[in-house]
Design an enzyme around this catalytic site. Structure first.
Site, PDB file in Angstrom:
ATOM      1  N   LYS A 109      -6.566   3.994   8.518  1.00 40.58           N
ATOM      2  CA  LYS A 109      -5.615   4.932   7.917  1.00 40.58           C
ATOM      3  C   LYS A 109      -6.147   6.359   7.912  1.00 40.58           C
ATOM      4  CE  LYS A 109      -3.363   1.430   5.033  1.00 40.58           C
ATOM      5  NZ  LYS A 109      -3.055   0.950   3.673  1.00 40.58           N
ATOM      6  N   SER A 133       0.806  -1.223   0.000  1.00 41.79           N
ATOM      7  CA  SER A 133       0.000   0.000   0.000  1.00 41.79           C
ATOM      8  C   SER A 133       0.836   1.268   0.000  1.00 41.79           C
ATOM      9  CB  SER A 133      -0.943   0.004   1.216  1.00 41.79           C
ATOM     10  OG  SER A 133      -0.207   0.005   2.419  1.00 41.79           O
TER      11      SER A 133
END
Length: 819
Positions: free
Chosen positions: A730, A687
């Site tokens: 996140k 990611s």
């Protein structure tokens, strides 16, 4: 005759004349000089050697065979050193053998064989022992004599004549030979003593052997004494138990060993047991009734029946089906967590409508530490009106911890599942299996594999514990497992779990939890009724003294403040009425964390990413520098293989689209260093691909990256941005760090429904499909970036702000980028 000087074990023999004698081989026997020993002669060759010696009035040489398996040994099968003997009394046996009384005369060494048929005749050299005696030899003789007396006393089978000969001997060699003939040694050991010429050498060896034999003999006596004592004790206990049994029978209080059978039978009769369990218990009870009172199995069977009696087989608690009351209890104990509360209320609703047909779910709470997973299990038990039990699985490596040990093992016990069910007292408790991701495996088995049966609604109605050896019904138990991270949990076990994820709390949620739950609890525990902690002080605690997804450290810091205030009160100092941001440093010291991690200015080659860990979301900075070199690339900061591949993909994309991106550097003449700070923390995952690409392109084009932007997403070689996981965690990390813009893959737009509304209001969430979309937002627009043709066909970025739009069937061709 020829003469010769021979050396044996370092001692030189005197010059002697060789003589010829008949030879008789001995099996497993070594005859020493000065020793009188009966010998049985039965082999034909040995009989002829004996007859020849008697006819010529000669002595005989006896030598030990190397192996007793040879009935007709050859010269190579015999040792070279033997003993010259005199023949005393001779007696013919009925079976044809002859018994002679042999007296050892002298050690001899075979020089050669004169004949082998019809008997052995050899030429031998007598071995003369040195007769010089020293004070050391005298001292050694006394020490050996003392040990021999102790050995003779312990053995109790020493012939009187041998004992007297040893005690009365004055020559060291004779003393050593006499003692050696009485010891229980192997043939090689006896032969070594025979070949030792020097008397002092033989005495040293005999001394060591005697010490060993005395130690072994003393240990044998200790073992025998202990065995006799145990036998006497067992016999005594047996007679006493028999007397007690007879007395109890006379008084009408009998019925089994110590009257236990009657008591156990009454207890079993009161229980509602399954038929298979009842038959098993009745069989064990009959075994117990027929056992002798002194049988060691009485305790094993009694303990087993006690487990059968103590376990809950049919006792239940009534569930609370008042949905409003359940919801009130959950809301009173926990703030937020809407999905979990909704799932519990749905479960109660289904049980209310179809309690007999529904299967009990296996829930798994997954989330960072301190988010209330374990405490929520207690609240669920309180809301349902069930008993609550908990087992911590962290560090378990033995499969028997789950299934128990079989009763054949000493000290066998049921596994933790059955032990905890006995502690629960009902068949339908709330059973929490804490830290399921911390289970390990080793040579003793895999505990997670044993949990497959426990946590499977299709199988746990007949759970098999090795100790019970009967099926136990776990289907009515509401199992709740907890984990910080699902990756370590085997896939087969994950398939049986209904996963409910716990995300980290936002700042506003932490403030509400602190005001509603934590502050009142700490004030009560510390006896502080008048203290007030202001909202600004709580906000300062959250921002500057904690950096976590949960509220565990926040609770600790509140307790730290309360302790210091309580000390002032106990010391009769001026009381503290309230805690403010100005006074909080007096109790906790300087701030531990900086609120907001943005750079002071936009910088080249510095980008901010976000990561998803077992502790929740966290920001992850990234630095790239370009230097003169030879086209190499270096990554530092404990990066894993996936992160290295992401960096390689970003470099390949940059080289392939250098002209469109405005890169003028010659890649063959530069070196690239990519660094992930916080080197003590391992980092991996795909990611961070867009973050690496952004920082790399920024360093190559000399365009700064905006300091208030963070991003996440996997990048392909074609520049596409692929979706990632942990969107809520996140975004919370970016919000907690004070960042303003969050770049997210377009295909993750569906995950924004889980992001809190206040986070969406504070963050400008930009949805992107290509790396060109990322660069247009992340890089300072000093120069326009020429986009690759492939990206032009796929449309511009989609910027999300304030609300979450419904996902269209096809993404729009283009959308305006607005802040």
């Amino acid at each position: 005759m020829a003469t010769a000087r021979r050396r044996t074990r370092g001692t030189t023999t005197r010059r002697s004349v060789m003589q010829s004698y008949p030879l008789v081989p001995l099996r497993e026997t070594v005859l020493f000089p000065h020793v009188l020993t009966p010998l049985l002669v039965g082999r034909e060759r040995s009989m002829r050697a004996l007859e020849d010696a008697l006819d010529h009035d000669q002595m005989i040489v006896v030598v030990a065979q190397r192996s007793a398996d040879h009935n007709d040994p050859a010269p190579d099968d015999l040792y070279e050193t033997g003993t010259l003997i005199e023949i005393g009394r001779l007696l013919h046996m009925p079976d044809g053998a002859t018994s002679i009384l042999a007296q050892g005369v002298q050690r001899v060494k075979i020089d050669s064989y004169e004949q082998t048929d019809p008997f052995f005749r050899v030429r031998v050299m007598p071995i003369v022992e040195p007769r010089r005696s020293t004070l050391a030899t005298e001292a050694l003789m006394r020490a050996v004599r003392t040990l021999f007396e102790r050995y003779a006393q312990l053995s109790g089978q020493m012939p009187e004549e041998i004992y007297s000969s040893v005690i009365g001997s004055t020559e060291p060699g004779m003393q050593a030979d006499l003692i050696a003939s009485t010891l229980r040694l192997t043939l090689p050991e006896l032969q070594d003593l025979l070949e030792a010429v020097a008397p002092a050498d033989r005495l040293q060896r005999v001394h060591a052997i005697l010490e060993k034999e005395i130690s072994v003999t003393e240990l044998e006596h200790q073992i025998q004494d202990r065995v006799h004592q145990e036998m006497d004790k067992s016999q005594k206990e047996y007679f006493l138990r028999e007397q007690i049994r007879v007395i109890q029978n006379e008084l009408g209080e009998g019925g089994g060993p110590l009257g236990d059978v009657k008591e156990l039978r009454e207890k079993l009769a009161k229980l509602e047991l399954p038929e298979e369990v009842r038959l098993k218990a009745a069989k064990e009870l009959e075994r117990l009734a027929q056992m002798p009172s002194a049988s060691p199995e009485i305790g094993i069977v009694r303990t087993y029946l006690d487990w059968i009696i103590d376990l809950p087989w049919s006792k239940t608690t009534e569930d609370n089906f008042d949905l409003n009351a359940v919801e009130q209890v959950l809301n009173a104990n926990h703030f937020g967590l809407p999905k979990v509360k909704e799932r519990i209320i749905e479960h109660i609703a289904v049980r209310k409508l179809a309690s007999d047909t529904m299967r009990t779910p296996i829930l798994c709470f997954v989330g960072p530490p301190g988010t209330g997973k374990t405490s929520l299990g207690k609240s669920i038990a309180e809301a349902l009106g069930r008993s609550f039990v908990r087992v911590s699985l962290g560090g378990i490596r033995d499969e028997a911890e789950i299934r128990g040990h079989r009763r054949t093992y000493i000290g066998a016990m049921p596994g933790r599942i059955i032990q905890t069910m006995r502690r629960a007292g009902t068949v339908n408790p709330i059973f929490m299996l804490d830290e399921i991701d911390k289970i390990g495996a080793d040579y003793r088995g895999d505990p997670s594999a044993a949990l497959l049966e426990v946590l499977d609604p299709e199988q746990n109605h007949a759970f098999s514990d090795h100790y019970l050896d009967v099926p136990y019904n776990l289907s009515r138990v509401l199992f709740i497992t907890t984990a910080n991270w699902l990756d370590p949990v085997p896939w087969a076990l994950q398939d049986r779990l209904e996963v409910i994820r716990f995300s980290g709390y936002t700042e506003s949620e932490k403030l509400k939890i602190a005001r509603t739950f934590l502050v009142p609890k700490q004030l009560k525990e510390h006896g502080l009724k008048q203290l007030r902690i202001t909202d600004l002080a709580l906000r300062s605690l959250v921002r500057e003294y904690t950096y976590e997804s949960g509220v565990r450290n926040l609770d600790r810091e509140l307790a730290n403040i309360c302790r210091k205030v309580a000390r002032r009160v106990a010391e009769d100092k001026p009381p503290v009425s309230q805690v403010t941001p100005l006074t909080i440093g007096k109790y906790l010291g300087p701030p531990k964390f900086d609120y907001g991690v943005m750079e002071e200015q936009d910088e080249i080659g510095v980008a901010m990413g976000v990561a998803w860990t077992s502790g929740g979301g966290d920001t992850m900075p990234l630095e790239v520098i370009i230097m003169d070199g030879k086209g190499g690339m270096q990554l530092t900061g404990q990066v894993g293989e996936q992160l290295q591949e992401s960096a390689q993909a970003a470099l390949s994309y940059s080289r392939a689209h250098a002209r469109e991106l405005g890169i003028t550097a010659n890649f063959d003449r530069i070196d690239i260093h990519i660094h992930f700070p916080e080197m003590a923390v391992a980092k991996d995952g795909p990611s961070a691909g867009v973050t690496v690409a952004t920082a790399l392109i920024s360093a190559l084009t000399r365009r700064p990256v905006r300091r208030d932007v963070t991003m996440t997403g996997e990048m392909t070689l074609r520049g596409r941005v692929l979706p990632i996981g942990g969107v809520k965690e996140k975004t919370l990390a970016a919000h907690r760090a004070g960042l303003k813009t969050f770049i997210l893959p377009y295909k993750n737009r569906k995950d924004l429904v889980d992001v809190p509304k206040n986070v969406q209001r504070d963050l400008s969430i930009v949805l992107v499909k290509t790396i060109a979309d990322v660069l247009s937002v992340a890089l300072v627009a000093e120069k326009p970036v020429t986009r690759p043709a492939a990206n032009l066909r796929r449309g511009r970025s989609v910027r999300h702000q304030h609300s979450v739009p419904k996902a269209p069937e096809q993404p729009p061709a283009s959308a305006p980028a607005a802040h």
